[in-house]
Design a protein around this motif. Structure first.
Motif, mmCIF file in Angstrom:
data_model
loop_
_atom_site.group_PDB
_atom_site.id
_atom_site.type_symbol
_atom_site.label_atom_id
_atom_site.label_comp_id
_atom_site.label_asym_id
_atom_site.label_seq_id
_atom_site.Cartn_x
_atom_site.Cartn_y
_atom_site.Cartn_z
ATOM 1 N N TYR A 47 0.829 -1.207 0.000
ATOM 2 C CA TYR A 47 0.000 0.000 0.000
ATOM 3 C C TYR A 47 0.864 1.259 0.000
ATOM 4 O O TYR A 47 0.616 2.191 -0.781
ATOM 5 N N ALA A 51 0.835 4.055 -2.849
ATOM 6 C CA ALA A 51 0.459 5.422 -2.478
ATOM 7 C C ALA A 51 1.544 6.422 -2.859
ATOM 8 O O ALA A 51 1.245 7.586 -3.140
ATOM 9 N N TRP A 66 -6.628 6.630 -7.545
ATOM 10 C CA TRP A 66 -6.649 7.177 -6.182
ATOM 11 C C TRP A 66 -7.867 6.729 -5.389
ATOM 12 O O TRP A 66 -7.761 6.432 -4.199
ATOM 13 N N LEU A 69 -7.254 3.257 -4.166
ATOM 14 C CA LEU A 69 -6.311 3.234 -3.042
ATOM 15 C C LEU A 69 -6.941 3.762 -1.756
ATOM 16 O O LEU A 69 -6.583 3.316 -0.662
ATOM 17 N N ALA A 89 -0.690 7.705 4.562
ATOM 18 C CA ALA A 89 -0.824 7.414 3.133
ATOM 19 C C ALA A 89 -2.282 7.524 2.698
ATOM 20 O O ALA A 89 -2.574 8.011 1.603
ATOM 21 N N CYS A 93 -3.826 9.757 -0.249
ATOM 22 C CA CYS A 93 -4.660 9.209 -1.324
ATOM 23 C C CYS A 93 -6.001 9.929 -1.407
ATOM 24 O O CYS A 93 -6.503 10.188 -2.507
#
Length: 103
Positions: A47, A51, A66, A69, A89, A93
């Motif tokens: 992840y 990111a 995006w 995520l 993160a 995102c």
């Protein structure tokens, strides 16, 4: 060492695969690293890596990248003690998703 992924983990990996598709292309080394993290169950590293990346300007789909995520980050943060880096993160995102969807 391979790790057996549960249903939540598999859903997160599916979201990662959707994000990778929305990148519009990925370097071989990055793809290899992601595959290794999927196999070992290190979804946090995967992840954070995604990111920090971004979709390609000509072939990528920033909105899908995006927003996917964001969903993956929300799932990752449902553990009892999520890694603080996931929250940071996820905020990144969410900001990028808002920018991608803005007129």
């Amino acid at each position: 060492m391979p790790k057996t992924l549960d249903a939540r983990d598999l859903a997160i990996v599916d979201l990662f695969l959707t994000a990778i598709d929305a990148m519009g292309g990925i370097r071989a080394g990055h793809q290899h690293g992601l595959a290794r993290w999927f196999t070992t169950g290190n979804l946090t590293a995967a992840y954070l890596s995604l990111a920090a990346a971004h979709p390609l300007p000509r072939t990528g789909d920033p909105t899908r990248y995006w927003t996917t995520l964001v969903t993956a980050g929300e799932l990752l943060s449902t553990t009892p003690t999520p890694d603080a880096r996931i929250r940071l993160a996820l905020t990144h995102c969410r900001t990028r998703a808002a920018q991608a969807t803005a007129p």
